[in-house]
Scaffold this motif. Sequence first.
Motif, short mmCIF file in Angstrom:
data_model
loop_
_atom_site.label_atom_id
_atom_site.label_comp_id
_atom_site.label_asym_id
_atom_site.label_seq_id
_atom_site.Cartn_x
_atom_site.Cartn_y
_atom_site.Cartn_z
N GLY A 1 12.19 7.31 -8.10
CA GLY A 1 11.39 6.60 -7.10
C GLY A 1 9.91 6.54 -7.47
O GLY A 1 9.27 5.49 -7.35
N ALA B 1 7.68 3.32 -8.32
CA ALA B 1 6.44 3.03 -7.59
C ALA B 1 5.32 2.67 -8.57
O ALA B 1 4.69 1.62 -8.46
N THR C 1 10.46 9.42 -0.16
CA THR C 1 9.78 9.04 -1.41
C THR C 1 9.07 7.70 -1.25
O THR C 1 8.00 7.49 -1.80
N SER C 2 9.65 6.80 -0.45
CA SER C 2 9.04 5.48 -0.32
C SER C 2 8.01 5.42 0.81
O SER C 2 7.05 4.67 0.73
N ALA C 3 8.20 6.22 1.86
CA ALA C 3 7.35 6.04 3.04
C ALA C 3 6.78 7.36 3.60
O ALA C 3 6.46 7.42 4.79
N HIS C 4 6.66 8.37 2.76
CA HIS C 4 5.95 9.62 3.09
C HIS C 4 6.16 10.16 4.51
O HIS C 4 7.24 10.00 5.07
N GLY D 1 8.22 1.17 5.77
CA GLY D 1 9.35 2.07 5.54
C GLY D 1 10.06 2.45 6.83
O GLY D 1 11.28 2.49 6.90
N ILE E 1 13.96 11.49 -6.76
CA ILE E 1 12.54 11.35 -6.46
C ILE E 1 11.76 10.89 -7.70
O ILE E 1 10.89 10.02 -7.60
N LEU F 1 15.93 11.31 0.99
CA LEU F 1 15.10 11.24 -0.22
C LEU F 1 14.49 9.85 -0.35
O LEU F 1 13.32 9.69 -0.68
N ALA F 2 15.31 8.83 -0.08
CA ALA F 2 14.84 7.45 -0.21
C ALA F 2 13.69 7.18 0.76
O ALA F 2 12.65 6.62 0.38
N ILE F 3 13.84 7.63 1.99
CA ILE F 3 12.83 7.34 3.01
C ILE F 3 11.55 8.13 2.73
O ILE F 3 10.45 7.59 2.77
N LYS G 1 -0.17 4.71 -3.01
CA LYS G 1 0.05 4.26 -1.63
C LYS G 1 1.38 4.73 -1.03
O LYS G 1 1.56 4.63 0.18
N SER G 2 2.28 5.24 -1.86
CA SER G 2 3.58 5.65 -1.30
C SER G 2 3.62 7.11 -0.90
O SER G 2 4.62 7.57 -0.36
N ILE H 1 8.23 14.29 0.36
CA ILE H 1 6.77 14.13 0.46
C ILE H 1 6.08 15.05 -0.53
O ILE H 1 5.19 14.63 -1.26
N THR I 1 2.47 0.92 4.17
CA THR I 1 3.69 1.39 3.51
C THR I 1 4.56 2.18 4.48
O THR I 1 5.77 1.95 4.57
#
Lengths: 231, 147
Positions: free
Chosen positions: A102, A106, A187-190, A162, A99, A183-185, A130-131, A212, A158
Amino acid sequence: MNEILTQSVFFGMFLTLACFEIGLWVKKKAKIAIANPLLVAVILIVAVLTLFHIDYENYKKGADYIQYFLTPATVSLAVPLYRQLSYLKKYPLAIIGGIAAGVLTAMGSIFLLSMAFGLNHEQYVTLLPKSITTAIGMGISDKMGGMAAITVIAISVTGITGTILAEAVCKLFGIREPVAKGLAIGTSAHALGTSKAMEIGEVEGAMSSLSIVVAGIMTVMSVPLFATLIQ
Amino acid sequence: MKFLRQIAIIMGISFLAELLEALIPLPIAASMYGLVLMLLGLVTKLIPLEKVEGAADFLIEIMPLLFVPPTVSVIANLEALKSILVPLLVICISTTILIMAVTGRTAQSLMRIGRSGGEKQESRTVDCGKNKMKNKLATGEEEKTDE
């Protein structure tokens, strides 16, 4: 038309639910990632409002009641998180490290791209959070002197990106571990990405909701630092 | 009625969270405090899982719907948005992919390092093809895009 609608609470509520319902139907029929119920619903609602010259305020009156549930829904994310707590104990390094990587990515990439586009301070800090989830992102943007309403839009774009690309990106970059995927999803797309992660699996969903919170906190700490980079 | 009580608990925590938001001078919204409160409640068994489970799962399921109104607010902010629309779209879309890839790869590498260091049983992944051999070596992760 607008006179009647200014009195109505249920107009906005009904329009939102009906358009989302159509979005779900389109998703089922089309079976392609771009047919995202949220995206379809937003396009339909904007079309209806524009076509019939209905003021946004009249829509907002009823739609706000739906938006109010965003807080309890975010609170509810603690439940899948709790169910999967054993993973947190098992992979603390991967979770915190992943995280953190990431969040730094960001901040760094938004800074570089904002430079490239020649954005001013106000526009830059508007995009910086925004992420992360709307709940935190709006607050940061506001506090740093950004345009909170635009931040909400950036957060939604975003989240939709995502959600649509989650599976493709994970496949492309060989992210196969359910924990890493989540974690990837997250962290990038809340929160929006998290609802997608829930669909993929319980572990993915839980890791995503964990992200999140952790990414939100890390962003709160790092935004004041990065915000000074563009004056 | 069971469902109603579950909603009541979630709303109660949301309210407590709003109080915290008002009291603590940080740019953190109520929902984050609420999430942490709920998690603490569950961990300490103060809130038994079955007392909130059903309503919580429902609220999570409808979450994308809850994002519709804030996204529609785009039309109310059309003027401010116009000047920034292209950078906004480019930045949001490209960085989302980048962040997803970096987070996932980093987490996955760290997991495998941890695993080959300590207990290396139970690998839940389907490490197909080439990667099968490398799983043992903690190194196997550096080549970024191996397919």
